[in-house]
Design an enzyme around this catalytic site. Structure first.
Site, PDB file in Angstrom:
ATOM      1  CG  MET A  49     -42.965  59.478  18.223  1.00 13.81           C
ATOM      2  SD  MET A  49     -42.196  59.271  16.609  1.00 13.81           S
ATOM      3  CE  MET A  49     -43.594  59.468  15.534  1.00 13.81           C
ATOM      4  CD  GLU A  54     -59.202  63.336  24.867  1.00 14.25           C
ATOM      5  OE1 GLU A  54     -59.344  62.278  25.499  1.00 14.25           O
ATOM      6  OE2 GLU A  54     -58.979  64.422  25.436  1.00 14.25           O
ATOM      7  CG  HIS A  56     -50.713  60.464  22.620  1.00 15.06           C
ATOM      8  ND1 HIS A  56     -50.753  61.483  21.704  1.00 15.06           N
ATOM      9  CD2 HIS A  56     -49.875  59.526  22.111  1.00 15.06           C
ATOM     10  CE1 HIS A  56     -49.970  61.178  20.675  1.00 15.06           C
ATOM     11  NE2 HIS A  56     -49.444  60.001  20.888  1.00 15.06           N
ATOM     12  CD  GLN A  80     -41.023  55.941  15.196  1.00 13.75           C
ATOM     13  OE1 GLN A  80     -40.502  55.644  16.268  1.00 13.75           O
ATOM     14  NE2 GLN A  80     -42.341  55.934  15.038  1.00 13.75           N
ATOM     15  CG  ASP A 169     -49.943  53.496  15.701  1.00 13.11           C
ATOM     16  OD1 ASP A 169     -49.932  53.734  14.494  1.00 13.11           O
ATOM     17  OD2 ASP A 169     -50.066  54.384  16.566  1.00 13.11           O
ATOM     18  CD  GLN A 172     -45.838  51.953  17.438  1.00 14.24           C
ATOM     19  OE1 GLN A 172     -45.101  52.559  16.698  1.00 14.24           O
ATOM     20  NE2 GLN A 172     -46.659  52.570  18.268  1.00 14.24           N
ATOM     21  NE  ARG A 206     -46.999  60.986  10.111  1.00 13.72           N
ATOM     22  CZ  ARG A 206     -46.334  60.010  10.739  1.00 13.72           C
ATOM     23  NH1 ARG A 206     -46.993  59.067  11.393  1.00 13.72           N
ATOM     24  NH2 ARG A 206     -45.008  59.985  10.739  1.00 13.72           N
TER      25      ARG A 206
HETATM   26  O1  PAF Z   1     -46.409  55.367  18.327  1.00 13.43           O
HETATM   27  C1  PAF Z   1     -45.493  56.201  18.510  1.00 13.43           C
HETATM   28  O2  PAF Z   1     -45.731  57.350  18.875  1.00 13.43           O
HETATM   29  C2  PAF Z   1     -44.051  55.780  18.262  1.00 13.43           C
HETATM   30  O3  PAF Z   1     -43.967  54.890  17.222  1.00 13.43           O
HETATM   31  C3  PAF Z   1     -43.351  55.250  19.521  1.00 13.43           C
HETATM   32  C4  PAF Z   1     -43.995  53.959  20.038  1.00 13.43           C
HETATM   33  C5  PAF Z   1     -43.375  56.294  20.622  1.00 13.43           C
HETATM   34  C6  PAF Z   1     -41.899  54.930  19.200  1.00 13.43           C
HETATM   35  O4  PAF Z   1     -41.230  56.048  18.716  1.00 13.43           O
END
Ligand code: PAF
Length: 301
Positions: A49, A54, A56, A80, A169, A172, A206
């Protein structure tokens, strides 16, 4: 004896990393990726998003090492976020994001528009039952439906061989793994380890909301988990006592407002009473208006 070129050599020479292609249109993304696949290239995908950090970049580096081509996406997915959440103020430092992703070796960055992924009249939602209803799903109703729906849409466009998700996450990642398995998607989901700032705070977009004083409180999350890890390594197996260890550490952080501390089975996400197989110690807390999560996955030796 002839020296063998490094497997990457040709690719590195012809497609310098800084030349990242940026696209918005679904049809173009499909065409570009389809072209690579026809050449026999493996494609790895890192959905984000934005507000790249780091964590990512670690995923992009792992993706680079796992495939010939790396696609990333930036899409702040409205589906979401709850009505009271931070969708509008979510950080969107685009120029910085582009530079970081290009520098880490992304070949194609896809930045879809909301109206392309959610055109008027679209009404399909994806729900992963059970896994999506606990922990983050319990605290943020509808959150995982939004995640599963958008990840499925993104996957249907990119059709990568590999999908890279962050362990930060963990719920997720587990939910997406389950969705891909249940829907027979031809993609392998891989996880990249949580990347931490020097004080232990897990990298998160965040974190940008936190001022210095709040950052000093936010490290309580990882400090609590570090104590839980010590307890587990010392032989503690009672979930209640491990939760107690984390909560005791958190008392030293008066501005850390707990949401949950849970010890759950790392696969089913159901709470356990005793640690007998692989577990996830999952935590969520607020500092000011910022909600932060972190976790520790551990299995008995
Ligand atoms: O982890 C995230 O940044 C988001 O939840 C994702 C996987 C890109 C989905 O919007």
């Amino acid at each position: 004896m002839t020296a063998r070129p490094a497997p990457d050599a040709g690719r590195e020479a012809s497609w310098p990393r800084h030349r990242m292609r940026r696209e918005r249109e679904i049809a173009i993304v499909r065409r570009v990726v389809g072209g690579w696949k026809r050449l026999g290239h493996r494609v790895a995908f890192v959905p984000t998003m934005g507000a790249i950090h780091e964590g990512h970049l670690g995923l992009v580096r792992r993706a680079r090492a796992s495939a010939e081509r790396v696609v990333a996406s930036i899409f702040v997915n409205p589906l979401q976020f709850g009505p009271q959440e931070d969708y509008k103020r979510y950080p969107r430092p685009r120029a910085r994001d582009h530079a970081l992703l290009a520098g880490a070796g992304v070949d194609l960055l896809w930045e879809p528009r909301a109206q392309d992924l959610y055109p008027p009249g679209e009404c399909t939602r994806v729900r992963v039952t059970g896994l999506g209803d606990v922990l983050e799903g319990g605290s943020r109703p509808g959150h995982f439906e939004g995640v599963a729906t958008v990840v499925l849409k993104l996957l249907h466009v990119v059709e990568p061989h590999l999908l890279w998700m962050g362990q930060k996450d963990a719920q997720q990642a587990r939910l997406v793994e389950q969705m891909c398995r249940d829907l027979h998607l031809p993609v392998t989901v891989r996880r990249g380890a949580t990347v931490r700032e020097p004080g232990g705070l897990a990298c998160s977009s965040r974190n940008l909301y936190l001022d210095l004083a709040q950052r000093a409180q936010a490290v309580g999350l990882s400090r609590g988990l570090a104590s839980a890890l010590r307890a587990l390594r010392d032989g503690e197996r009672s979930a209640a006592r491990i939760i107690g260890v984390v909560r005791r550490v958190w008392r030293e952080y008066p501005d850390l407002v707990p949401d949950y501390v849970s010890v759950v089975d790392a696969h089913t996400f159901q709470p356990v009473r005793r640690v007998q197989s692989r577990v996830l110690v999952a935590v969520a807390a607020r500092v000011g208006k910022t909600r932060l999560i972190d976790n520790l996955e551990w299995g008995p030796p």
